[in-house]
Design an enzyme around this catalytic site. Structure first.
Site, PDB file in Angstrom:
ATOM      1  N   ARG A   1      -4.189  -5.518   4.630  1.00  0.00           N
ATOM      2  CA  ARG A   1      -4.709  -6.884   4.488  1.00  0.00           C
ATOM      3  C   ARG A   1      -6.129  -6.817   3.922  1.00  0.00           C
ATOM      4  O   ARG A   1      -6.888  -5.890   4.203  1.00  0.00           O
ATOM      5  CB  ARG A   1      -4.699  -7.602   5.835  1.00  0.00           C
ATOM      6  CG  ARG A   1      -3.284  -7.942   6.295  1.00  0.00           C
ATOM      7  CD  ARG A   1      -3.256  -8.754   7.568  1.00  0.00           C
ATOM      8  NE  ARG A   1      -3.930 -10.025   7.367  1.00  0.00           N
ATOM      9  CZ  ARG A   1      -4.889 -10.498   8.161  1.00  0.00           C
ATOM     10  NH1 ARG A   1      -5.303  -9.807   9.212  1.00  0.00           N
ATOM     11  NH2 ARG A   1      -5.434 -11.669   7.923  1.00  0.00           N
ATOM     12  N   SER A   2      -6.490  -7.822   3.159  1.00  0.00           N
ATOM     13  CA  SER A   2      -7.766  -7.786   2.441  1.00  0.00           C
ATOM     14  C   SER A   2      -8.970  -7.702   3.375  1.00  0.00           C
ATOM     15  O   SER A   2      -9.990  -7.110   3.017  1.00  0.00           O
ATOM     16  CB  SER A   2      -7.897  -8.987   1.506  1.00  0.00           C
ATOM     17  OG  SER A   2      -8.001 -10.187   2.237  1.00  0.00           O
ATOM     18  N   THR A   3      -8.875  -8.254   4.565  1.00  0.00           N
ATOM     19  CA  THR A   3      -9.992  -8.148   5.520  1.00  0.00           C
ATOM     20  C   THR A   3     -10.322  -6.686   5.789  1.00  0.00           C
ATOM     21  O   THR A   3     -11.493  -6.294   5.786  1.00  0.00           O
ATOM     22  CB  THR A   3      -9.638  -8.859   6.841  1.00  0.00           C
ATOM     23  OG1 THR A   3      -9.434 -10.239   6.563  1.00  0.00           O
ATOM     24  CG2 THR A   3     -10.741  -8.699   7.875  1.00  0.00           C
TER      25      THR A   3
ATOM     26  N   ALA B   1      -9.457  -4.083   3.886  1.00  0.00           N
ATOM     27  CA  ALA B   1      -9.920  -3.475   2.637  1.00  0.00           C
ATOM     28  C   ALA B   1     -11.412  -3.731   2.454  1.00  0.00           C
ATOM     29  O   ALA B   1     -12.160  -2.870   1.989  1.00  0.00           O
ATOM     30  CB  ALA B   1      -9.129  -4.032   1.459  1.00  0.00           C
TER      31      ALA B   1
ATOM     32  N   ASP C   1      12.178   0.641   1.016  1.00  0.00           N
ATOM     33  CA  ASP C   1      13.361   0.600   0.163  1.00  0.00           C
ATOM     34  C   ASP C   1      14.411  -0.383   0.667  1.00  0.00           C
ATOM     35  O   ASP C   1      14.545  -0.610   1.878  1.00  0.00           O
ATOM     36  CB  ASP C   1      13.997   1.992   0.073  1.00  0.00           C
ATOM     37  CG  ASP C   1      13.114   2.984  -0.649  1.00  0.00           C
ATOM     38  OD1 ASP C   1      12.581   2.632  -1.715  1.00  0.00           O
ATOM     39  OD2 ASP C   1      12.968   4.121  -0.157  1.00  0.00           O
TER      40      ASP C   1
ATOM     41  N   GLU D   1      -0.244   5.738   6.184  1.00  0.00           N
ATOM     42  CA  GLU D   1      -1.457   6.541   6.177  1.00  0.00           C
ATOM     43  C   GLU D   1      -2.629   5.588   6.020  1.00  0.00           C
ATOM     44  O   GLU D   1      -2.588   4.668   5.204  1.00  0.00           O
ATOM     45  CB  GLU D   1      -1.453   7.542   5.029  1.00  0.00           C
ATOM     46  CG  GLU D   1      -2.710   8.384   4.993  1.00  0.00           C
ATOM     47  CD  GLU D   1      -2.769   9.328   3.808  1.00  0.00           C
ATOM     48  OE1 GLU D   1      -3.638  10.203   3.821  1.00  0.00           O
ATOM     49  OE2 GLU D   1      -1.965   9.171   2.874  1.00  0.00           O
TER      50      GLU D   1
ATOM     51  N   TYR E   1      19.159   2.425   1.090  1.00  0.00           N
ATOM     52  CA  TYR E   1      18.478   3.544   1.742  1.00  0.00           C
ATOM     53  C   TYR E   1      19.261   4.026   2.960  1.00  0.00           C
ATOM     54  O   TYR E   1      19.597   3.244   3.846  1.00  0.00           O
ATOM     55  CB  TYR E   1      17.063   3.138   2.164  1.00  0.00           C
ATOM     56  CG  TYR E   1      16.287   4.298   2.730  1.00  0.00           C
ATOM     57  CD1 TYR E   1      15.638   5.187   1.889  1.00  0.00           C
ATOM     58  CD2 TYR E   1      16.240   4.533   4.095  1.00  0.00           C
ATOM     59  CE1 TYR E   1      14.943   6.270   2.392  1.00  0.00           C
ATOM     60  CE2 TYR E   1      15.552   5.616   4.606  1.00  0.00           C
ATOM     61  CZ  TYR E   1      14.907   6.479   3.753  1.00  0.00           C
ATOM     62  OH  TYR E   1      14.234   7.564   4.256  1.00  0.00           O
TER      63      TYR E   1
ATOM     64  N   GLN F   1      13.447   5.214  11.873  1.00  0.00           N
ATOM     65  CA  GLN F   1      12.271   5.855  12.474  1.00  0.00           C
ATOM     66  C   GLN F   1      11.588   4.948  13.484  1.00  0.00           C
ATOM     67  O   GLN F   1      11.532   3.738  13.330  1.00  0.00           O
ATOM     68  CB  GLN F   1      11.296   6.327  11.401  1.00  0.00           C
ATOM     69  CG  GLN F   1      10.567   5.241  10.664  1.00  0.00           C
ATOM     70  CD  GLN F   1       9.706   5.785   9.530  1.00  0.00           C
ATOM     71  OE1 GLN F   1       9.720   6.971   9.205  1.00  0.00           O
ATOM     72  NE2 GLN F   1       8.943   4.911   8.909  1.00  0.00           N
TER      73      GLN F   1
END
Length: 176
Positions: A102-104, A106, A118, A128, A160, A167
């Site tokens: 989210r831009s906050t 970033a 997928d 990550e 997929y 997971q």
């Protein structure tokens, strides 16, 4: 075509797209926001060379912790860590998810490499996180990722069914 909030709601209502748990603020204008779970894994700087053709030992290469939602987790400067979403996301055969921070976050200097969900995938999303120039404290439950869904021109022939299907939690690499 990028799905709007109405398109996303339709896919969910029809049971074609599943996001669990789905909160009131999950669906946004043209995507969904996903929250951080409580598990974080730091890369172990003292680990030996990693051979990508050999079985991966999580205990050697990662130091994983479950953090208290009130305490949070500090990402050190330029550190790479793995985290996961609280939500399980299951995509139909005609949707692909494009994941970004989210831009906050970033704007705090946090970076997440481009990630694709997928068509046909179902599971929690392992991501990550790359740290900023200064320490940044993150908290489980924060809306951290934004996923934009793109409809394919036709359903994929081979949805997929790979090694990360289903997971749960932070999932380390699984060599081919």
């Amino acid at each position: 075509m990028i799905l709007s909030d109405r398109d996303i709601a339709w896919y969910i209502e029809k049971g074609l797209l599943r996001i669990d748990p789905l909160l009131d603020d999950t669906i946004r204008e043209n995507g969904v926001d996903l929250r951080l779970d409580s598990e974080f894994c730091r890369f172990n700087p003292d680990a030996p060379e990693l051979d990508t053709r050999k079985p991966f030992n999580r205990e050697i290469y990662y130091n994983c912790v479950k953090v208290d939602p009130e305490q949070g987790f500090t990402v050190k400067p330029y550190e790479h860590v793995l985290a996961t979403t609280m939500e399980t996301v299951c995509l139909p055969d005609d949707l692909v998810g494009l994941v970004n921070v989210r831009s906050t976050f970033a704007r705090y200097g946090i970076f997440v490499p481009p990630t694709v969900i997928d068509a046909g995938f179902c599971g929690q999303i392992t991501i990550e996180i790359i740290g900023s120039a200064y320490p940044v404290r993150l908290y489980p439950g924060q809306r951290f990722l934004h996923v934009v869904f793109v409809r394919t021109t036709s359903p994929v022939a081979n949805p997929y069914h790979g090694k990360y299907q289903g997971q749960r939690g932070v999932t380390p690499p699984r060599p081919d």
